[in-house]
Design a protein around this motif. Structure first.
Motif, short mmCIF file in Angstrom:
data_model
loop_
_atom_site.label_atom_id
_atom_site.label_comp_id
_atom_site.label_asym_id
_atom_site.label_seq_id
_atom_site.Cartn_x
_atom_site.Cartn_y
_atom_site.Cartn_z
N GLU A 1 7.47 9.24 -13.22
CA GLU A 1 6.08 9.86 -13.02
C GLU A 1 6.03 9.13 -11.54
O GLU A 1 4.56 9.05 -11.33
CB GLU A 1 5.17 9.69 -13.86
N ARG A 2 6.64 8.18 -11.08
CA ARG A 2 6.29 7.33 -9.80
C ARG A 2 6.80 8.26 -8.73
O ARG A 2 7.98 8.37 -8.59
CB ARG A 2 6.83 6.12 -10.13
N SER A 3 5.78 8.68 -7.96
CA SER A 3 6.29 9.51 -6.88
C SER A 3 5.35 9.40 -5.83
O SER A 3 4.37 8.66 -5.83
CB SER A 3 6.32 11.07 -7.34
N ASP A 4 5.25 10.05 -4.53
CA ASP A 4 4.32 10.05 -3.48
C ASP A 4 2.80 10.45 -4.01
O ASP A 4 1.90 10.05 -3.58
CB ASP A 4 4.74 11.07 -2.36
N GLU A 5 2.72 11.37 -5.33
CA GLU A 5 1.61 11.88 -5.68
C GLU A 5 0.99 10.65 -6.68
O GLU A 5 -0.27 10.77 -6.59
CB GLU A 5 1.82 12.93 -6.60
N THR A 6 1.65 9.72 -6.83
CA THR A 6 1.00 8.78 -7.78
C THR A 6 0.99 7.37 -7.10
O THR A 6 0.29 6.35 -7.33
CB THR A 6 1.45 8.52 -9.26
N ARG A 7 1.76 7.17 -5.83
CA ARG A 7 1.60 6.08 -4.89
C ARG A 7 0.30 5.82 -4.32
O ARG A 7 -0.10 6.82 -3.90
CB ARG A 7 2.79 6.37 -3.92
N VAL A 8 0.15 4.50 -4.60
CA VAL A 8 -1.14 3.98 -3.68
C VAL A 8 -1.01 3.35 -2.51
O VAL A 8 -0.28 2.27 -2.34
CB VAL A 8 -1.96 2.98 -4.93
N PHE A 9 -0.91 4.26 -1.60
CA PHE A 9 -0.92 3.99 -0.09
C PHE A 9 -1.92 3.20 0.54
O PHE A 9 -3.27 3.64 0.06
CB PHE A 9 -0.38 5.09 0.89
#
Length: 147
Positions: free
Chosen positions: A44-52
């Protein structure tokens, strides 16, 4: 983690409690808050869940947990390669996990009270990361259906 009384009163109470905890325990308290964060599985770790905007590689997922015949509540999970960033995310989980979805949406819409908790006690870099986490949660929870 059990929810406090429904309405933003529960969130406001938690915010005050966390503020006092951080005042007295500082970064040690924040490191302990890392344990408040549910584990986010690697798949579930992807760009959708990444804290930029966070200095470390941090992932955060906010979603609505639906129970039959009950209001949707917020469920927060995450992962970070840095214990302090995980603690910052754990602070958000301490505030919002288990609270009614609509109450959390309202609290995140006026992020000033949430950010004031962090900015008064965190370095500038950590405050920027915390702000990025708040923005990501707001975006994720806006997509969740209400009940």
């Amino acid at each position: 983690m059990s929810a406090l009384p429904a309405s933003e009163g529960g969130i406001a109470y938690k915010r005050r409690l966390l503020g006092k905890l951080l005042e007295t325990g500082g970064y040690d308290s924040m490191l302990r808050m890392a344990s408040n964060l549910r584990h986010l599985p690697p798949k579930e770790r992807s760009d959708e869940t990444r804290v930029f905007g966070c200095l470390s590689k941090t992932y955060l997922r906010g979603e609505a947990a639906m129970a039959p015949s009950a209001k949707a509540t917020v469920r927060i999970s995450g992962h970070s390669d840095s214990l302090i960033s995980k603690g910052v995310a754990g602070m958000l989980a301490s505030l919002f996990d288990g609270q009614p979805l609509e109450d959390v949406r309202r609290a995140l819409a006026s992020e000033e009270p949430v950010l004031s908790l962090a900015s008064a006690r965190l370095s500038l870099a950590r405050t920027v990361g915390f702000s990025s986490m708040v923005a990501l949660l707001r975006q994720q929870l806006a997509k969740e259906p209400s009940r």
